[in-house]
Design an enzyme around this catalytic site. Structure first.
Site, PDB file in Angstrom:
ATOM      1  N   LYS A  16      82.660  32.200  43.116  1.00  0.00           N
ATOM      2  CA  LYS A  16      81.197  31.986  42.736  1.00  0.00           C
ATOM      3  C   LYS A  16      80.996  30.479  42.447  1.00  0.00           C
ATOM      4  O   LYS A  16      80.406  29.834  42.908  1.00  0.00           O
ATOM      5  CB  LYS A  16      80.756  32.640  41.281  1.00  0.00           C
ATOM      6  CG  LYS A  16      80.568  34.274  41.401  1.00  0.00           C
ATOM      7  CD  LYS A  16      80.015  34.842  40.138  1.00  0.00           C
ATOM      8  CE  LYS A  16      80.849  34.526  38.989  1.00  0.00           C
ATOM      9  NZ  LYS A  16      82.249  35.365  38.726  1.00  0.00           N
ATOM     10  N   ARG A  91      75.197  38.403  33.444  1.00  0.00           N
ATOM     11  CA  ARG A  91      76.289  39.105  33.731  1.00  0.00           C
ATOM     12  C   ARG A  91      75.775  40.509  33.590  1.00  0.00           C
ATOM     13  O   ARG A  91      76.918  41.303  34.008  1.00  0.00           O
ATOM     14  CB  ARG A  91      77.419  38.693  32.698  1.00  0.00           C
ATOM     15  CG  ARG A  91      78.510  37.818  33.648  1.00  0.00           C
ATOM     16  CD  ARG A  91      79.542  37.451  32.563  1.00  0.00           C
ATOM     17  NE  ARG A  91      80.857  37.169  33.184  1.00  0.00           N
ATOM     18  CZ  ARG A  91      81.271  35.964  33.627  1.00  0.00           C
ATOM     19  NH1 ARG A  91      80.641  34.911  33.525  1.00  0.00           N
ATOM     20  NH2 ARG A  91      82.499  36.006  34.109  1.00  0.00           N
ATOM     21  N   ARG A 132      96.491  31.158  39.562  1.00  0.00           N
ATOM     22  CA  ARG A 132      95.680  30.071  39.306  1.00  0.00           C
ATOM     23  C   ARG A 132      96.359  29.173  38.222  1.00  0.00           C
ATOM     24  O   ARG A 132      96.913  29.560  37.422  1.00  0.00           O
ATOM     25  CB  ARG A 132      94.357  30.421  38.826  1.00  0.00           C
ATOM     26  CG  ARG A 132      93.423  29.286  38.876  1.00  0.00           C
ATOM     27  CD  ARG A 132      91.900  29.655  38.640  1.00  0.00           C
ATOM     28  NE  ARG A 132      91.707  30.482  37.680  1.00  0.00           N
ATOM     29  CZ  ARG A 132      90.165  30.825  37.495  1.00  0.00           C
ATOM     30  NH1 ARG A 132      89.173  30.359  38.193  1.00  0.00           N
ATOM     31  NH2 ARG A 132      89.865  31.516  36.416  1.00  0.00           N
ATOM     32  N   ARG A 165      95.200  29.315  32.792  1.00  0.00           N
ATOM     33  CA  ARG A 165      93.995  29.551  31.941  1.00  0.00           C
ATOM     34  C   ARG A 165      94.261  30.776  30.978  1.00  0.00           C
ATOM     35  O   ARG A 165      94.837  31.555  31.368  1.00  0.00           O
ATOM     36  CB  ARG A 165      92.662  29.773  32.792  1.00  0.00           C
ATOM     37  CG  ARG A 165      91.535  28.963  32.086  1.00  0.00           C
ATOM     38  CD  ARG A 165      90.586  29.084  33.198  1.00  0.00           C
ATOM     39  NE  ARG A 165      89.672  30.372  32.918  1.00  0.00           N
ATOM     40  CZ  ARG A 165      88.239  30.590  33.520  1.00  0.00           C
ATOM     41  NH1 ARG A 165      87.963  29.872  34.468  1.00  0.00           N
ATOM     42  NH2 ARG A 165      87.716  31.775  33.233  1.00  0.00           N
ATOM     43  N   ARG A 176      88.650  41.512  32.051  1.00  0.00           N
ATOM     44  CA  ARG A 176      87.337  41.088  32.610  1.00  0.00           C
ATOM     45  C   ARG A 176      86.959  41.525  33.630  1.00  0.00           C
ATOM     46  O   ARG A 176      85.865  41.840  33.769  1.00  0.00           O
ATOM     47  CB  ARG A 176      87.944  39.490  32.993  1.00  0.00           C
ATOM     48  CG  ARG A 176      88.037  38.611  31.764  1.00  0.00           C
ATOM     49  CD  ARG A 176      88.863  37.185  32.264  1.00  0.00           C
ATOM     50  NE  ARG A 176      88.153  36.390  33.049  1.00  0.00           N
ATOM     51  CZ  ARG A 176      88.756  35.440  33.916  1.00  0.00           C
ATOM     52  NH1 ARG A 176      90.072  35.266  33.768  1.00  0.00           N
ATOM     53  NH2 ARG A 176      88.000  34.669  34.498  1.00  0.00           N
TER      54      ARG A 176
HETATM   55  P1  AMP Z   1      84.136  32.652  33.724  1.00  0.00           P
HETATM   56  O1  AMP Z   1      84.456  31.257  33.657  1.00  0.00           O
HETATM   57  O2  AMP Z   1      82.735  32.775  34.340  1.00  0.00           O
HETATM   58  O3  AMP Z   1      85.239  33.614  34.270  1.00  0.00           O
HETATM   59  O4  AMP Z   1      83.807  32.899  32.149  1.00  0.00           O
HETATM   60  C1  AMP Z   1      84.796  32.966  31.193  1.00  0.00           C
HETATM   61  C2  AMP Z   1      84.622  33.752  30.028  1.00  0.00           C
HETATM   62  O5  AMP Z   1      83.251  33.350  29.530  1.00  0.00           O
HETATM   63  C3  AMP Z   1      83.957  35.273  30.293  1.00  0.00           C
HETATM   64  O6  AMP Z   1      85.386  36.134  30.326  1.00  0.00           O
HETATM   65  C4  AMP Z   1      83.381  35.567  28.990  1.00  0.00           C
HETATM   66  O7  AMP Z   1      84.271  35.919  27.708  1.00  0.00           O
HETATM   67  C5  AMP Z   1      82.535  34.482  28.842  1.00  0.00           C
HETATM   68  N1  AMP Z   1      81.317  34.597  29.539  1.00  0.00           N
HETATM   69  C6  AMP Z   1      81.008  33.800  30.719  1.00  0.00           C
HETATM   70  N2  AMP Z   1      79.540  34.170  31.198  1.00  0.00           N
HETATM   71  C7  AMP Z   1      79.058  35.118  30.183  1.00  0.00           C
HETATM   72  C8  AMP Z   1      77.966  35.673  29.879  1.00  0.00           C
HETATM   73  N3  AMP Z   1      77.006  35.685  30.860  1.00  0.00           N
HETATM   74  N4  AMP Z   1      77.820  36.432  28.693  1.00  0.00           N
HETATM   75  C9  AMP Z   1      78.725  36.653  27.921  1.00  0.00           C
HETATM   76  N5  AMP Z   1      79.929  35.884  27.996  1.00  0.00           N
HETATM   77  C10 AMP Z   1      80.289  35.229  29.071  1.00  0.00           C
END
Ligand code: AMP
Length: 217
Positions: A16, A91, A132, A165, A176
């Site tokens: 994404k 999400r 990663r 990470r 996740r």
């Molecule tokens: P990402 O970098 O998009 O994988 O997001 C990393 C983490 O941030 C996720 O595993 C969630 O813990 C939190 N997060 C990201 N987007 C959201 C969202 N829209 N609502 C709630 N938590 C989020």
């Protein structure tokens, strides 16, 4: 150009962020990454930073209220007037309604919205995220199998140390993915009902996926 909002959907590691950046460059509009916004807040030694850290490090979603506040603050900045791209928000279906609220509040009406769902299997997600590595110093991205650095564990750009990470460990990736599957079907359905959804196969080259997206939106 009319104000247009493009929303990328898909599991963690589906690309994404990569596709959002390519589209951003092409259209000259900003990408807003919820994960990046949260990681910024998480670094701060504040009550909010600690609350976010607890959730993100466990692979759990932060509360809808908090996500809405953070996205509202970002969308109301003055670089979003010609449109923007969202990566990682909404999400889930409740956040889609919250997004409507934010858009109405900031722009006075709902702009044109297009969701792009990048489909990738769980097995592929595990392979991508498990390998990663990110430079601690400059943030450059690597993958031990698909994009290895010249010297193991060392950044090609700045010689910083490469790390995994905190939420890319096997256990947290699994969590996740569970979060993703729990909410994704109804979110995708919500966009379908609004006639705002296109789907692309995310298990191809970055360029092929980008071309497919450009054809469809
Ligand atoms: P990402 O970098 O998009 O994988 O997001 C990393 C983490 O941030 C996720 O595993 C969630 O813990 C939190 N997060 C990201 N987007 C959201 C969202 N829209 N609502 C709630 N938590 C989020």
């Amino acid at each position: 150009m009319n104000r247009k909002v493009v929303i990328f959907l898909g599991p963690p590691g589906s690309g994404k962020g990569t596709q959002a950046e390519l589209l951003s460059e092409k259209w000259g509009v900003p990408t807003i990454s919820m994960g990046d916004l949260l990681r910024e807040e998480k670094k701060k030694d504040t009550e909010l930073g600690r609350t976010i850290k607890e959730k993100v490090d466990q692979g759990e979603l932060v509360s809808d209220d908090l996500a809405q506040q953070i996205i509202h603050k970002r969308i109301e900045q003055d670089d979003t007037g010609s449109g923007f791209i969202l990566d990682g928000f909404p999400r889930k279906e409740s956040q889609l309604r919250n997004l409507d609220e934010v858009l109405r509040d900031v722009f006075g009406s709902l702009p044109s919205v297009q969701a792009v769902y990048i489909k990738v299997s769980d097995e592929e997600v595990k392979r991508r995220l498990g390998g990663r590595r990110i430079c601690d110093n400059c943030g450059a991205n690597y993958h031990i199998e698909f994009k290895p650095p010249q010297k193991e564990g060392v950044c090609d750009v700045c010689e910083g140390e490469l790390r995994q990470r905190g939420d890319d460990t096997e256990e947290v990736i699994q969590k996740r993915l569970e979060e993703f599957h729990e909410h994704n079907t109804s979110l995708v359905e919500g966009f379908k009902q609004r006639d705002q959804l296109v789907t692309v196969d995310g298990e191809r080259s970055i360029e092929e996926i980008h071309r497919d997206i450009m054809d469809k939106i």
